[in-house]
Design an enzyme around this catalytic site. Structure first.
Site, PDB file in Angstrom:
ATOM      1  N   LYS A 150       0.856  -1.190   0.000  1.00 40.86           N
ATOM      2  CA  LYS A 150       0.000   0.000   0.000  1.00 40.86           C
ATOM      3  C   LYS A 150       0.893   1.241   0.000  1.00 40.86           C
ATOM      4  CE  LYS A 150      -3.848   0.050   2.572  1.00 40.86           C
ATOM      5  NZ  LYS A 150      -4.842  -0.337   3.630  1.00 40.86           N
ATOM      6  N   GLU A 192       1.213  -1.891  16.692  1.00 36.76           N
ATOM      7  CA  GLU A 192       0.880  -2.725  15.525  1.00 36.76           C
ATOM      8  C   GLU A 192       1.296  -4.184  15.754  1.00 36.76           C
ATOM      9  OE1 GLU A 192      -0.976  -1.622  13.128  1.00 36.76           O
ATOM     10  OE2 GLU A 192      -0.663   0.530  12.928  1.00 36.76           O
TER      11      GLU A 192
END
Lengths: 367, 367
Positions: A150, A192
């Site tokens: 991405k 994360e």
């Protein structure tokens, strides 16, 4: 049987057909001769970095690249999310064109998520696509943004609105670079890492709980395992859903609340990982209110997030403000707020939630 | 057996795996109910067009789209190659974001090559990719730029330097729209039609010679055949080489000389197709000097290009100026000038040529 590469502690294959590549993890990989073998030849390598990372690593990386490529250039961008825009992207294009870089140029992203996203997008667009390599220097980018392809820049009306799915040739997670990170950014990266446990791997969540102090202290063995397992989980999700058709959304566990925190406070007030840290607790809380997990899971996640040095509650914005920002999040299609929730530890589900329960979560999980 | 669709005179499949699509050719296709069937649903359709095309066709197309999509918007960009830049591209993004268009939006390019390239690139980047549809309204875009997925904007340092390979869902070549084109633009489109003969199909070159007056007069039957055969040839080339690895270069027959003409005179002085017209003659001449085709092929192409209403010789720039512009053409890798030449009629080859012969061609084929 995976071949052993000197200096490489772990290798994670990202299986995407003819766009497949590997994430290499180890200490000192940035300048490891062995780790860089086998990449396609190029006429030029152009390192893209920022004003913070350049003084630390740019010279060392460029010297290493000069042994592999006939010409090595370096573009230094201004630092920070506020510069993740067309003006900075165009600095890359200006340089490439002024230097007559052709289609056989390879771009090398040296920095955190902003540099990786911008360099990847520049590579996707320059002459309709040149290859690129990721050398993420933050924990957050090593465990998340450098894997999966991405890429994007921001638009004044929204984050990451202009971009591409574009995969690198290879990702070098050199954990030595993490030692120059401020503690606050290490914690942000751990948000994360923690995320991957609840959505995909209960045993990994157990392991993180047992090693959180080692991770905060950046002990090599623990960091290598955390980066490896994070990348493996992300790889499995991305391989199944490269273009975010559905499954990939589970990687946004904690992010719907997190984005609302970032947007509500003004981007940059909290680090992305800090907002995600509090967001994980809020998403777990909402899961519990829906009866998907017992309440002690919320207590457990709250404790772990706190031990990672992250905020365990959202800031004191009004519920209406949270809801407003969650509604305009781009993952919301046609007005619905869909949440990534956990249905037991290790399994994520994506579904809408009744507004009354969301308000209960906001009341319980904000300062 | 290809299903017959009402109002569609010809269908050309573009075989690109999961990115495959069809070019539909016919009279009045823009508003043909049958031709638009089977496209994926979308929350919004956003027509992108320019100030010249909008008054002619935007209302009609939007009215048609309102029967198919819940919401239809129209973005009108300034006209011309000089506006094929980031500022215009950003007008599309501004509109999409201001109107909260989500990932289920479809963009519809209504116009010539500039609109098609910009709309395609906007679709490639908006939220990392939304679908788009081509409705080319010029002969040049119907036979060339709307097929094959090359999208881009210009950069001050070079044309088409920032872009993506991104395929449309479908291409609607409505030949009725050609009747509002100035004659000069019809001729410009014919340059690209003529190109396909020498590089791929001797019989098509014969056919064009026999029908060139019908084509200039836009007789429907002739135009439909020319568009169809052009798209078929382009489709075969693009299917074999989507990302311009090598073969696709043959589509640039006449373009290396043509780009030098455009750059030397200043872009916009000659139309792209006019420069390609003279460039075809020059490329044939160079092929003859290399012994690849007999001299009468040059005479034949010069005659056809002239009958199409195109210049048959390049403008009076110096040979050094031509050579300079050919060297910086982006198809030149690392300084070499490689020419697309013909090795007999119907077969293209890509190879460098001795500078002395190139100078002979420039002397023989410029005013």
């Amino acid at each position: 049987m995976v071949e052993v590469i000197e200096g490489v502690s772990a290798r994670v294959p990202i299986a995407l057909g003819d766009r497949s590549y590997e994430v290499l993890i180890g200490e000192g990989l940035m300048t490891s001769e062995a780790a860089w073998r086998g990449l396609p030849s190029a006429t030029s390598a152009v390192v893209v970095t920022n004003t913070v990372v350049a003084p630390l690593y740019a010279e060392r990386l460029c010297a290493h690249l000069r042994q592999r490529y006939p010409r090595v250039e370096c573009v230094v961008l201004p630092d920070g999310e506020s510069h993740k825009d067309w003006a900075s992207l165009n600095l890359i294009f200006d340089h490439l064109l002024a230097e007559h870089c052709d289609r056989k140029t390879v771009l090398v992203a040296l920095g955190g998520g902003v540099i990786g996203d911008m360099t990847g997008f520049a590579a996707a667009c320059y002459m309709r696509g040149v290859p690129f390599i990721q050398v993420p220097t933050t924990l957050l980018s090593q465990v998340d943004s450098s894997v999966g392809g991405k890429t994007a820049i921001n638009h004044p009306l929204g984050k990451n609105m202009i971009g591409a799915f574009y995969q690198p040739l290879r990702v070098f997670c050199d954990i030595a670079t993490l030692r120059t990170l401020p503690a606050r950014e290490v914690s942000a990266g751990l948000a994360e890492v923690i995320k991957y446990g609840p959505i995909a791997d209960a045993a990994f969540l157990d392991w993180i709980e047992a090693h959180i102090e080692d991770l905060v202290a950046l002990k090599a063995e623990a960091v290598i395992h955390a980066v490896r397992r994070s990348c493996e989980i992300k790889a499995a999700v991305v391989s199944a859903d490269e273009r975010e058709g559905g499954l990939r959304a589970i990687l946004n566990f904690g992010h719907t609340f997190g984005h609302a925190i970032e947007a509500g406070l003004g981007f940059g007030t909290w680090l992305h990982g800090e907002a995600v840290g509090a967001g994980l607790v809020m998403a777990a809380d909402l899961s519990a209110r829906l009866g998907l997990v017992p309440g002690d899971v919320v207590t457990r996640l709250r404790g772990l997030v706190g031990r990672a040095g992250l905020p365990v509650a959202g800031p004191a914005l009004s519920a209406d403000e949270y809801l407003h920002h969650m509604r305009v999040d781009k993952k919301a299609e046609a007005g619905d707020i869909r949440f990534v929730l956990i249905d037991g530890i290790g399994k994520a589900v994506v579904r809408p939630a009744p507004e009354a329960l969301v308000r209960e979560t906001l009341a319980a999980c904000t300062a």
